[in-house]
Enzyme design. Structure first.
Site, PDB file in Angstrom:
ATOM      1  CG  PHE A 147      23.527  -8.563 -38.197  1.00 39.25           C
ATOM      2  CD1 PHE A 147      22.693  -9.034 -37.269  1.00 39.25           C
ATOM      3  CD2 PHE A 147      24.614  -7.636 -38.380  1.00 39.25           C
ATOM      4  CE1 PHE A 147      22.788  -8.260 -36.181  1.00 39.25           C
ATOM      5  CE2 PHE A 147      24.627  -6.933 -37.097  1.00 39.25           C
ATOM      6  CZ  PHE A 147      23.580  -7.034 -36.123  1.00 39.25           C
ATOM      7  CG  ASP A 232      25.044  -3.610 -44.775  1.00 35.83           C
ATOM      8  OD1 ASP A 232      26.163  -3.102 -44.189  1.00 35.83           O
ATOM      9  OD2 ASP A 232      24.133  -4.164 -43.768  1.00 35.83           O
ATOM     10  CE  LYS A 261      29.592  -3.570 -37.454  1.00 35.65           C
ATOM     11  NZ  LYS A 261      29.355  -3.260 -36.220  1.00 35.65           N
TER      12      LYS A 261
END
Length: 408
Positions: A147, A232, A261
């Protein structure tokens, strides 16, 4: 926190969303109005312990005073110039973020997906300019069950049909191999490979943690093959797993790290691509950009986030409380939990399917004053703010035990 007042109830507000909001999310039926630390309140004043922390965007809790103060201070001075001009906050932010991550250069962006897209463009440009891959032939190897976001390019290499179905045609140039399989990865890499792009821990897939040595193996394989290792760390990074970056559990330094984030402290969207000078140095004016990327408000908040992490206190806290989380979940195996994976303050918990879906368990936890969210099937994800106390964490685990016992 004092109880909020609102002219409409939670039920009324949820119903009001139905005709005007696109239905791209299926949130739990709780309407948050205020928050502080690890706690949130709904419009009626009911309190909930936040065990999701905005999918790691709230690593430092809601409204951390140092981050709020940095935002307030910058709001009184300057919020946006675009990158048409310099601003007085960006250089300091980039210097400190590069130092924190052990890299040389920073490309500031806004969202996690934007950081991933930027990383893809960067890897391809490097492949053509430095590695000598023929034009338009560069490939990037990724892992199944990944993801990395939801743009059309990113879902092109997703293996989640819910994310892909109905959004083609898809972007070519990606090869998908099983996660945690070095042999499959090696077989997929060839002279056209620009990069291997992986999550050091797969969050959306259920906090999938690779075998010891996998990340070091990826680093060695990419070094031998002459391609980039792009990690990531948008969910796993910035203290979540007990280190600043999850790759540090194996003392690995990728060529490029993608951050987001928590970098915005739960206040503004902030993301970044950080990496070696030889890689980020391939970008030249006009080849990539972002109106809001690196804006003064984002840089001020991002710098305050880096300051919190520079002491190492949050990383140590995540590691220490991670043991409480791990031990608590281990005690529930065979008592409604069939398995779990955890690292630091991050866990994927597989509930016995006979007791319900992950969504159903999350709804029951909500009624107990605990906010968590399902991922797939009967798996729920736990990622509390790093500011949570041991007592609060123990209380959340007790609520999970209660919910599972009630349905056993």
């Amino acid at each position: 926190m004092t109880a909020p007042t609102h002219p409409r109830t939670s039920d009324e507000l949820i119903r009001a969303e139905e005709p005007v909001l696109a239905h791209n999310y299926h949130p739990l039926p709780v309407v948050v109005a205020r928050a502080e630390g690890a706690w949130v309140e709904d419009v009626e004043g009911r309190r909930y312990l936040d065990m999701l922390a905005g999918y790691s965007a709230l690593n430092f809790g809601h409204r951390h005073p140092a981050l709020v103060e940095a935002a307030h201070r910058q709001l009184d001075r300057l919020t946006l110039t675009s990158r048409a001009f310099h601003n007085d906050r960006l250089a300091g932010f980039a210097e400190r973020l590069a130092a924190l991550t052990g890299q040389d250069m920073v490309l500031p962006m806004n969202t996690g997906a934007e950081a991933v897209e930027s990383g893809i463009k960067l890897a391809r440009k490097w492949a053509y300019d430095v590695k000598g891959v023929p034009a338009d032939r560069a490939t990037i190897v990724v892992a199944a069950d990944n993801f990395h976001g939801r743009t059309t390019t990113i879902v092109s290499f997703s293996t989640d049909e819910t994310a892909r179905s109905g959004f083609g045609p898809f972007t070519p140039g990606f090869r998908v191999v099983p996660y945690n399989d070095l042999a499959a990865l090696e077989a997929a890499v060839d002279e056209t490979t620009a990069a291997v792009l992986i999550e050091p821990i797969q969050g959306e897939a259920g906090v999938n943690i690779p075998d010891d040595g996998y990340l070091a193996g990826v680093r060695e394989l990419t070094r031998r093959a002459g391609c980039l290792f792009v990690a990531d760390e948008i969910q796993s990074g910035l203290g979540r797993t007990g280190h600043t970056l999850a790759v540090q559990h194996e003392d690995v330094v990728p060529d490029v790290v993608l951050l987001g984030k928590a970098l915005g402290g739960g206040i503004v969207p902030v993301s970044a691509v950080v990496g070696r000078r030889e890689v980020l140095g391939v970008l030249h004016p006009g080849e990539h950009g972002s109106t809001f990327g690196g804006n003064p408000l984002a840089a001020a908040v991002g710098t305050a986030v880096v300051e919190l992490l520079e002491t190492g206190a949050f990383q140590r806290r995540a590691a220490e409380l991670g043991e409480v989380l791990r031990d608590g979940l281990a005690a529930l195996v065979g008592r409604g939990v069939v398995g779990f994976r955890s690292r630091g303050l991050w866990a994927g918990v597989d509930v016995d399917p006979a007791l319900g879906t992950g969504r159903a368990v999350s709804e029951r936890l909500m009624r107990e004053g605990i906010l968590a969210k399902d991922t797939h099937g009967s798996t729920i994800r736990l990622a509390p703010p790093l500011t949570i106390t041991a007592d609060e964490l123990t209380s959340a685990l007790a609520s999970l035990e209660k919910v599972l016992a009630a349905d056993a």
